[in-house]
Design a protein around this motif. Structure first.
Motif, short mmCIF file in Angstrom:
data_model
loop_
_atom_site.label_atom_id
_atom_site.label_comp_id
_atom_site.label_asym_id
_atom_site.label_seq_id
_atom_site.Cartn_x
_atom_site.Cartn_y
_atom_site.Cartn_z
N ILE A 1 8.60 -5.20 -6.39
CA ILE A 1 7.77 -4.00 -6.57
C ILE A 1 8.56 -2.92 -7.29
O ILE A 1 8.08 -2.30 -8.25
CB ILE A 1 7.26 -3.50 -5.21
CG1 ILE A 1 6.18 -4.46 -4.66
CG2 ILE A 1 6.70 -2.08 -5.33
CD1 ILE A 1 5.74 -4.14 -3.24
N ALA A 2 9.78 -2.68 -6.85
CA ALA A 2 10.61 -1.65 -7.47
C ALA A 2 10.89 -1.97 -8.94
O ALA A 2 10.91 -1.08 -9.79
CB ALA A 2 11.91 -1.48 -6.69
N ALA B 1 10.54 4.70 -8.58
CA ALA B 1 10.71 3.42 -7.90
C ALA B 1 11.75 3.55 -6.80
O ALA B 1 12.84 4.09 -7.02
CB ALA B 1 11.12 2.35 -8.90
N PRO B 2 11.45 3.08 -5.60
CA PRO B 2 12.39 3.21 -4.49
C PRO B 2 13.60 2.29 -4.67
O PRO B 2 13.54 1.30 -5.40
CB PRO B 2 11.57 2.79 -3.27
CG PRO B 2 10.52 1.88 -3.83
CD PRO B 2 10.21 2.41 -5.20
N ILE C 1 0.83 -1.20 0.00
CA ILE C 1 0.00 0.00 0.00
C ILE C 1 0.87 1.25 0.00
O ILE C 1 0.56 2.25 -0.68
CB ILE C 1 -0.95 0.00 1.20
CG1 ILE C 1 -1.96 -1.14 1.06
CG2 ILE C 1 -1.67 1.34 1.33
CD1 ILE C 1 -2.82 -1.06 -0.19
N ALA C 2 1.97 1.23 0.74
CA ALA C 2 2.89 2.37 0.73
C ALA C 2 3.41 2.61 -0.68
O ALA C 2 3.53 3.75 -1.13
CB ALA C 2 4.04 2.13 1.70
N ALA C 3 3.71 1.52 -1.39
CA ALA C 3 4.21 1.64 -2.77
C ALA C 3 3.14 2.26 -3.67
O ALA C 3 3.45 3.12 -4.51
CB ALA C 3 4.63 0.28 -3.30
N LEU C 4 1.89 1.83 -3.53
CA LEU C 4 0.81 2.42 -4.32
C LEU C 4 0.70 3.92 -4.07
O LEU C 4 0.52 4.71 -5.01
CB LEU C 4 -0.52 1.75 -3.99
CG LEU C 4 -0.76 0.32 -4.51
CD1 LEU C 4 -2.10 -0.19 -4.00
CD2 LEU C 4 -0.71 0.27 -6.03
N ARG C 5 0.80 4.31 -2.81
CA ARG C 5 0.69 5.74 -2.47
C ARG C 5 1.88 6.52 -3.04
O ARG C 5 1.72 7.64 -3.55
CB ARG C 5 0.61 5.91 -0.96
CG ARG C 5 -0.66 5.36 -0.33
CD ARG C 5 -0.69 5.65 1.16
NE ARG C 5 -1.79 5.00 1.84
CZ ARG C 5 -3.05 5.44 1.85
NH1 ARG C 5 -3.34 6.56 1.22
NH2 ARG C 5 -4.00 4.78 2.50
N MET C 6 3.07 5.95 -2.92
CA MET C 6 4.27 6.61 -3.43
C MET C 6 4.14 6.83 -4.94
O MET C 6 4.44 7.92 -5.45
CB MET C 6 5.50 5.77 -3.10
CG MET C 6 5.84 5.73 -1.61
SD MET C 6 6.93 4.34 -1.17
CE MET C 6 8.39 4.73 -2.13
#
Length: 230
Positions: free
Chosen positions: A125-126, A111-112, A99-104
């Motif tokens: 994810i990245a 991409a982090p 969820i944090a990735a979706l918000r970012m």
């Protein structure tokens, strides 16, 4: 130190937690729940508090970042001897990382890199940042709907969806435990979901009522001036 019979009695005294989103309120008050939890062994009580502190958003500062949450979760997992509870914490942290990735991504971030989140999916994810579900439809089937709700700005819908996902996770892990410490922890975590939904639903209802009132008053701009404040 309480024996097994004490935990059997404790779990047996707790009302059912199977009606999330159907019941309007948690199945018992927090005061009564905490009173019953005094039956826990001292070490178990401390472990429960640590798990709740990691998994409950209310225990974090409003400006807390995912890295802060991850640090606390890793510290807990290092000390947690119960395999089922380790899995419970890991599942919830995987959810929060996704969820944090979706918000970012919604906020336009790239991409982090590095150790930015929790769990086995961070690199994946990245590497799949531009895909709507980061190519995680199979292991995280709930992620697509979460992304849709987030993009639509449906905060209450997203809250409900994520609470349902977390509840199903607890259901799955709870199937192996009935009258032990793990069963108590899973019950308390379910109770926290109930409580969070009841609060969210009440706040949403208040916001909807205020909006309806504002909309109605737009058609009668002189109403308050004529009627006064009472």
């Amino acid at each position: 130190m309480p024996g097994p019979d004490a935990y059997i009695a404790l779990v047996s005294s707790l009302p059912s937690s199977e009606r999330l989103f159907v019941a309007k309120q948690p199945p018992l008050s927090e005061l009564r729940l905490r009173k019953r939890l005094t039956a826990l062994d001292e070490d178990d009580a401390k472990t429960l508090r640590r798990i709740e502190n990691v998994l409950n958003w209310a225990s974090y500062d409003a400006r807390a970042e995912i890295s802060d949450v991850v640090k606390r979760a890793r510290s807990l997992l290092h000390d947690l001897p119960h395999p089922t509870l380790r899995a419970v914490v890991a599942d919830r942290m995987d959810l929060r990382t996704a969820i944090a990735a979706l918000r970012m991504r919604r906020d336009g971030m790239s991409a982090p890199t590095g150790r930015w989140g929790f769990g086995k999916w961070t690199g994946h994810i990245a590497a799949n940042w531009s895909d709507p579900t980061f190519r995680l439809d199979a292991p995280l089937p709930w992620l697509r709907e979460a992304g849709t709700l987030l993009e639509a700005g449906d905060a209450l819908g997203l809250e409900r969806h994520l609470l349902e996902v977390a509840f199903r996770q607890l259901q799955r892990h709870g199937g192996m435990h009935h009258f032990d410490f793990e069963a108590v922890v899973i019950y308390v975590l379910k109770w926290n979901l109930f409580d969070r939904w009841a609060a969210s639903d009440a706040q949403a209802a208040a916001r909807r009522f205020a909006q309806l009132s504002d909309d109605a008053l737009q058609d009668f701009p002189d109403l308050m001036l004529e009627g006064g404040t009472g």
